[in-house]
Design an enzyme around this catalytic site. Structure first.
Site, PDB file in Angstrom:
ATOM      1  N   CYS A 105      50.088  39.666  35.723  1.00 37.41           N
ATOM      2  CA  CYS A 105      50.188  38.560  34.739  1.00 37.41           C
ATOM      3  C   CYS A 105      50.742  39.132  33.399  1.00 37.41           C
ATOM      4  O   CYS A 105      50.676  38.051  32.389  1.00 37.41           O
ATOM      5  CB  CYS A 105      48.815  38.034  34.525  1.00 37.41           C
ATOM      6  SG  CYS A 105      47.713  39.109  33.869  1.00 37.41           S
ATOM      7  N   ASP A 114      49.076  40.844  30.977  1.00 37.29           N
ATOM      8  CA  ASP A 114      48.060  40.936  30.150  1.00 37.29           C
ATOM      9  C   ASP A 114      47.956  42.611  29.852  1.00 37.29           C
ATOM     10  O   ASP A 114      47.933  43.491  30.836  1.00 37.29           O
ATOM     11  CB  ASP A 114      46.599  40.501  30.519  1.00 37.29           C
ATOM     12  CG  ASP A 114      46.547  38.816  30.758  1.00 37.29           C
ATOM     13  OD1 ASP A 114      47.475  38.379  29.800  1.00 37.29           O
ATOM     14  OD2 ASP A 114      46.045  38.474  31.479  1.00 37.29           O
ATOM     15  N   CYS A 172      41.209  38.711  34.464  1.00 35.93           N
ATOM     16  CA  CYS A 172      41.033  38.978  32.602  1.00 35.93           C
ATOM     17  C   CYS A 172      39.533  39.722  32.497  1.00 35.93           C
ATOM     18  O   CYS A 172      39.649  40.625  31.485  1.00 35.93           O
ATOM     19  CB  CYS A 172      41.056  37.544  31.777  1.00 35.93           C
ATOM     20  SG  CYS A 172      42.725  36.755  32.065  1.00 35.93           S
TER      21      CYS A 172
END
Length: 124
Positions: A35, A37, A104
């Site tokens: 992703c 991140d 996350c």
């Protein structure tokens, strides 16, 4: 139902403990290539207590909110409690995350544990 809880939105719009700590006692950086991140956690530790914590996160709103909430959850806590923090606890404290954003909260847990590990390595 809204995609994100009020707590997620609050921590995204008004993140707590953003920044870096000069001469941090422990620094942990993790990322999710899928992703994009990236999270970096900085810890100041005194007598095995997290006296200060800051983060720098490059990522989506859920990543920023997870970082912010996780820092609030460990500030002032002894390291043995900090190491017990789970991604599930972070997600619950945010009143939930969408399933496709749970990674996350995993990054927040991993970044903190990496920072604590770095602290222990630096003490050797």
């Amino acid at each position: 139902m809204a995609l994100y809880s009020e707590k997620v939105m609050d921590h995204f719009r008004h993140p707590r403990n953003v920044g870096s700590i000069e001469n941090a006692d422990g620094v942990g950086e993790v990322g999710n290539a899928k992703c994009g991140d990236i999270m970096k956690m900085y810890l100041k530790i005194d007598d095995d207590i997290v006296t200060d914590v800051k983060f720098e996160t490059f990522g989506c709103g859920s990543a920023i909110a997870s970082s912010s909430m996780a820092t609030e959850m460990i500030k002032g806590k002894p390291l043995n409690e900090v190491l017990q923090l789970t991604n599930k606890a972070v997600a619950e404290a945010l009143d939930g995350l969408p399933v496709h954003k749970l990674h996350c909260s995993v990054l927040a847990e991993e970044a903190i544990k990496a920072a604590v590990q770095n602290y222990y390595e630096n003490r050797k």
